[in-house]
Design a protein around this motif. Structure first.
Motif, PDB file in Angstrom:
ATOM      1  N   ALA A   8      29.234  51.924  46.956  1.00  0.00           N
ATOM      2  CA  ALA A   8      27.800  52.012  47.224  1.00  0.00           C
ATOM      3  C   ALA A   8      27.101  52.924  46.220  1.00  0.00           C
ATOM      4  O   ALA A   8      25.935  52.708  45.885  1.00  0.00           O
ATOM      5  N   GLN A   9      27.809  53.935  45.713  1.00  0.00           N
ATOM      6  CA  GLN A   9      27.219  54.857  44.753  1.00  0.00           C
ATOM      7  C   GLN A   9      27.147  54.291  43.340  1.00  0.00           C
ATOM      8  O   GLN A   9      26.404  54.797  42.494  1.00  0.00           O
ATOM      9  N   ALA A  10      27.911  53.240  43.065  1.00  0.00           N
ATOM     10  CA  ALA A  10      27.952  52.673  41.722  1.00  0.00           C
ATOM     11  C   ALA A  10      26.710  51.857  41.396  1.00  0.00           C
ATOM     12  O   ALA A  10      26.470  51.532  40.231  1.00  0.00           O
ATOM     13  N   LEU A  11      25.921  51.502  42.420  1.00  0.00           N
ATOM     14  CA  LEU A  11      24.665  50.776  42.236  1.00  0.00           C
ATOM     15  C   LEU A  11      23.566  51.524  42.972  1.00  0.00           C
ATOM     16  O   LEU A  11      23.827  52.209  43.962  1.00  0.00           O
ATOM     17  N   PRO A  12      22.316  51.400  42.525  1.00  0.00           N
ATOM     18  CA  PRO A  12      21.219  52.126  43.183  1.00  0.00           C
ATOM     19  C   PRO A  12      21.042  51.708  44.638  1.00  0.00           C
ATOM     20  O   PRO A  12      21.191  50.530  44.976  1.00  0.00           O
ATOM     21  N   ALA A  13      20.713  52.659  45.476  1.00  0.00           N
ATOM     22  CA  ALA A  13      20.431  52.358  46.877  1.00  0.00           C
ATOM     23  C   ALA A  13      19.250  51.390  46.953  1.00  0.00           C
ATOM     24  O   ALA A  13      18.267  51.532  46.231  1.00  0.00           O
ATOM     25  N   GLY A  14      19.385  50.383  47.805  1.00  0.00           N
ATOM     26  CA  GLY A  14      18.319  49.409  47.962  1.00  0.00           C
ATOM     27  C   GLY A  14      18.393  48.245  46.995  1.00  0.00           C
ATOM     28  O   GLY A  14      17.574  47.328  47.069  1.00  0.00           O
ATOM     29  N   SER A  15      19.378  48.260  46.077  1.00  0.00           N
ATOM     30  CA  SER A  15      19.480  47.168  45.104  1.00  0.00           C
ATOM     31  C   SER A  15      20.354  46.026  45.595  1.00  0.00           C
ATOM     32  O   SER A  15      20.512  45.017  44.916  1.00  0.00           O
ATOM     33  N   PHE A  16      20.934  46.173  46.786  1.00  0.00           N
ATOM     34  CA  PHE A  16      21.749  45.104  47.364  1.00  0.00           C
ATOM     35  C   PHE A  16      21.677  45.216  48.883  1.00  0.00           C
ATOM     36  O   PHE A  16      21.427  46.294  49.426  1.00  0.00           O
ATOM     37  N   ASP A  17      21.890  44.085  49.544  1.00  0.00           N
ATOM     38  CA  ASP A  17      21.836  44.092  51.004  1.00  0.00           C
ATOM     39  C   ASP A  17      23.077  43.478  51.646  1.00  0.00           C
ATOM     40  O   ASP A  17      23.084  43.194  52.842  1.00  0.00           O
ATOM     41  N   ASN A  18      24.110  43.269  50.854  1.00  0.00           N
ATOM     42  CA  ASN A  18      25.356  42.722  51.392  1.00  0.00           C
ATOM     43  C   ASN A  18      26.428  43.794  51.458  1.00  0.00           C
ATOM     44  O   ASN A  18      26.254  44.914  50.949  1.00  0.00           O
ATOM     45  N   ASP A  19      27.539  43.472  52.095  1.00  0.00           N
ATOM     46  CA  ASP A  19      28.683  44.374  52.205  1.00  0.00           C
ATOM     47  C   ASP A  19      29.510  44.243  50.931  1.00  0.00           C
ATOM     48  O   ASP A  19      30.203  43.252  50.730  1.00  0.00           O
ATOM     49  N   LEU A  20      29.425  45.243  50.065  1.00  0.00           N
ATOM     50  CA  LEU A  20      30.118  45.159  48.781  1.00  0.00           C
ATOM     51  C   LEU A  20      31.625  45.015  48.947  1.00  0.00           C
ATOM     52  O   LEU A  20      32.268  44.218  48.260  1.00  0.00           O
ATOM     53  N   ALA A  21      32.195  45.795  49.852  1.00  0.00           N
ATOM     54  CA  ALA A  21      33.648  45.761  50.034  1.00  0.00           C
ATOM     55  C   ALA A  21      34.128  44.378  50.443  1.00  0.00           C
ATOM     56  O   ALA A  21      35.243  43.970  50.103  1.00  0.00           O
ATOM     57  N   ALA A  22      33.280  43.641  51.165  1.00  0.00           N
ATOM     58  CA  ALA A  22      33.663  42.301  51.630  1.00  0.00           C
ATOM     59  C   ALA A  22      33.349  41.222  50.608  1.00  0.00           C
ATOM     60  O   ALA A  22      33.661  40.047  50.834  1.00  0.00           O
ATOM     61  N   SER A  23      32.748  41.604  49.480  1.00  0.00           N
ATOM     62  CA  SER A  23      32.335  40.612  48.487  1.00  0.00           C
ATOM     63  C   SER A  23      33.260  40.572  47.285  1.00  0.00           C
ATOM     64  O   SER A  23      32.908  40.031  46.242  1.00  0.00           O
ATOM     65  N   ALA A  24      34.441  41.163  47.409  1.00  0.00           N
ATOM     66  CA  ALA A  24      35.356  41.275  46.275  1.00  0.00           C
ATOM     67  C   ALA A  24      35.951  39.928  45.881  1.00  0.00           C
ATOM     68  O   ALA A  24      36.300  39.106  46.727  1.00  0.00           O
ATOM     69  N   LEU A  25      36.048  39.721  44.580  1.00  0.00           N
ATOM     70  CA  LEU A  25      36.724  38.549  44.034  1.00  0.00           C
ATOM     71  C   LEU A  25      37.781  39.026  43.045  1.00  0.00           C
ATOM     72  O   LEU A  25      37.561  39.999  42.316  1.00  0.00           O
ATOM     73  N   PRO A  26      38.934  38.357  43.002  1.00  0.00           N
ATOM     74  CA  PRO A  26      39.945  38.747  42.011  1.00  0.00           C
ATOM     75  C   PRO A  26      39.527  38.323  40.614  1.00  0.00           C
ATOM     76  O   PRO A  26      39.017  37.217  40.419  1.00  0.00           O
ATOM     77  N   LEU A  27      39.714  39.201  39.682  1.00  0.00           N
ATOM     78  CA  LEU A  27      39.423  38.876  38.288  1.00  0.00           C
ATOM     79  C   LEU A  27      40.582  38.086  37.689  1.00  0.00           C
ATOM     80  O   LEU A  27      41.739  38.252  38.106  1.00  0.00           O
ATOM     81  N   PRO A  28      40.307  37.220  36.709  1.00  0.00           N
ATOM     82  CA  PRO A  28      41.405  36.549  36.009  1.00  0.00           C
ATOM     83  C   PRO A  28      42.382  37.576  35.443  1.00  0.00           C
ATOM     84  O   PRO A  28      41.984  38.693  35.083  1.00  0.00           O
ATOM     85  N   ARG A  29      43.623  37.190  35.369  1.00  0.00           N
ATOM     86  CA  ARG A  29      44.657  38.133  34.930  1.00  0.00           C
ATOM     87  C   ARG A  29      44.347  38.722  33.563  1.00  0.00           C
ATOM     88  O   ARG A  29      44.520  39.928  33.347  1.00  0.00           O
TER      89      ARG A  29
END
Length: 206
Positions: free
Chosen positions: A50-71
């Motif tokens: 949450a601290q890595a982006l400004p407060a108020g710049s997103f409204d979703n759950d960041l932890a639940a939005s994770a995607l694996p990056l290509p190897r």
């Protein structure tokens, strides 16, 4: 001889009993505490995300939005086979990302990071997840110790991602250049990846 052998067997049985008891106690302690430890670690990561982006710049759950990056990308950003990107959304539209990153060449070894980048490619925040930099010297990279990491917020993608000693834009503390240099290089890798993958990320694909 028989008494000596009997005593040896008794000693062995006693030692075995002590070892078994210690094993059971350790296992019980782990079972009783590991869930709480994992919960604490998850809460800490969520706070850093949450601290890595400004407060108020997103409204979703960041932890639940994770995607694996290509190897190949994971190897580039964290020098390991697995890493994640967290997609930040505002009203359903991508507003930024948080990338897992690492600087393997800190003065004390590996530095784990989270790097937030806005939709337009501007770096929004850099947070240290873990490090082994020297207390009172290289540990200034950690926001819990000093505000040094705040200087990355608002820097555009075309910034010179190097310490000023090397001709870049990043401030550093004299005598602890290695720590700042390592973090700056990690941020540069994240910025480069975001620019190359922006079109895919806007579609929700890493």
């Amino acid at each position: 001889m028989r008494n000596a052998a009997t005593q040896a067997r008794r000693s062995a049985i006693t030692l075995a009993a002590f070892a078994a008891t210690a094993t059971v106690l350790l296992a019980g302690t782990w079972l009783a505490t590991h869930q709480q430890v994992e919960a604490n670690e998850a809460a800490t990561r969520a706070a850093l995300l949450a601290q890595a982006l400004p407060a108020g710049s997103f409204d979703n759950d960041l932890a639940a939005s994770a995607l694996p990056l290509p190897r190949s990308v994971a190897q580039q950003l964290v020098q390991r086979d697995a890493a994640k990107v967290y997609l930040a959304r505002q009203h359903g539209q991508l507003s930024g990302v948080v990338l897992e990153a690492a600087a393997p060449n800190g003065y004390g070894g590996r530095i784990e990071l989270l790097v937030g980048i806005a939709r337009n490619g501007t770096v929004q925040g850099v947070r240290v997840v873990s490090h082994r930099e020297t207390p009172g010297l290289g540990d200034y990279i950690d926001l819990a110790v000093s505000p040094w990491a705040r200087q990355f917020a608002g820097k555009p993608a075309d910034s010179r991602w190097a310490v000023k000693k090397d001709g870049g834009d990043t401030d550093y503390i004299s005598g602890a250049t290695i720590s700042a240099r390592a973090v700056s290089a990690a941020v540069a890798r994240c910025s480069d990846y975001y620019r190359s993958a922006q079109a895919r990320l806007l579609q929700g694909q890493p």
